[in-house]
Design an enzyme around this catalytic site. Sequence first.
Site, PDB file in Angstrom:
ATOM      1  N   SER A  67     -23.092  57.026  48.565  1.00 52.43           N
ATOM      2  CA  SER A  67     -24.482  56.569  48.586  1.00 52.43           C
ATOM      3  C   SER A  67     -24.841  55.646  47.432  1.00 52.43           C
ATOM      4  O   SER A  67     -25.835  54.933  47.498  1.00 52.43           O
ATOM      5  CB  SER A  67     -25.436  57.764  48.588  1.00 52.43           C
ATOM      6  N   LYS A 122     -29.149  59.245  42.071  1.00 53.09           N
ATOM      7  CA  LYS A 122     -29.764  58.097  42.733  1.00 53.09           C
ATOM      8  C   LYS A 122     -30.377  57.190  41.664  1.00 53.09           C
ATOM      9  O   LYS A 122     -30.420  57.510  40.490  1.00 53.09           O
ATOM     10  CB  LYS A 122     -30.861  58.521  43.724  1.00 53.09           C
TER      11      LYS A 122
END
Length: 257
Positions: A67, A122
């Site tokens: 990701s 993230k």
Amino acid sequence: MARGRKARDTIREGSEEEGSKRKRPPPPPRFSGAWFLDWARTLLVAAIIFFVFRSFLLATFVITSGSMEDTLLVGDFLLVNKMSLGSSVPLTDFRVPGYKEPKHGDIIVFRADHSPGLDIVKRTVGLPGDTLWMEDGVLHRNGAALEEPYALRNRRQPDSGDPMMLWQTEYLVEDPAREEYEPTRNNWGPIVIPAERFFMLGDNRDSSFDSRFWGFVERKKMRGTPIFIYYSYDREALRPIRFLTAMRPGRVGPSPD
């Protein structure tokens, strides 16, 4: 006279040696009660140091999904600075304050609400009070389109919606012309970020399960910022003993922004 001084020196040295011997008792016999007690003290001190180190100073983190490609790769082993954002004292509500606050663009490791007990990483794209939206995959913040050289896009992958994204409805900017809100991965918002909440996206935008789907991140759930890649290997390499034969030494060094 010289012989007398030498004799005194010899006596003094002998006294010092005897004193040092008296100050150093012999170690207890192996497997005796005193021996076990000494080892228990040593292990207790080591455990306390380890607890403080892991709870408040540094931690390790392994990238297991794509990701955050190409910024962070699957198989990167990260050293995480927990002092930067502060950390919670285990089993209490007290939090040790950090020396900085999250800012736009920071890569942060945090505890995921949608998967209890899981830490994920993230990039911070929205701070409290920001207005965010995405149009055809381009992120906008407070009225301006953002240039994101780190973002990875697959133009051939079709856009798609997900019922999970309907959580955004509660934070939408009011629009009388909107009849129904149907967010998709590349088209959503505008939403306003509330206090003490942050919006996090993966750099691999078409393969990231992030704030678009499961919502904001609480400030108190943030655990630290990656500062160093101390080991890396290609987990998908078709080689035996990949941990050794597929090492990526060129990735070892300060964590990329």
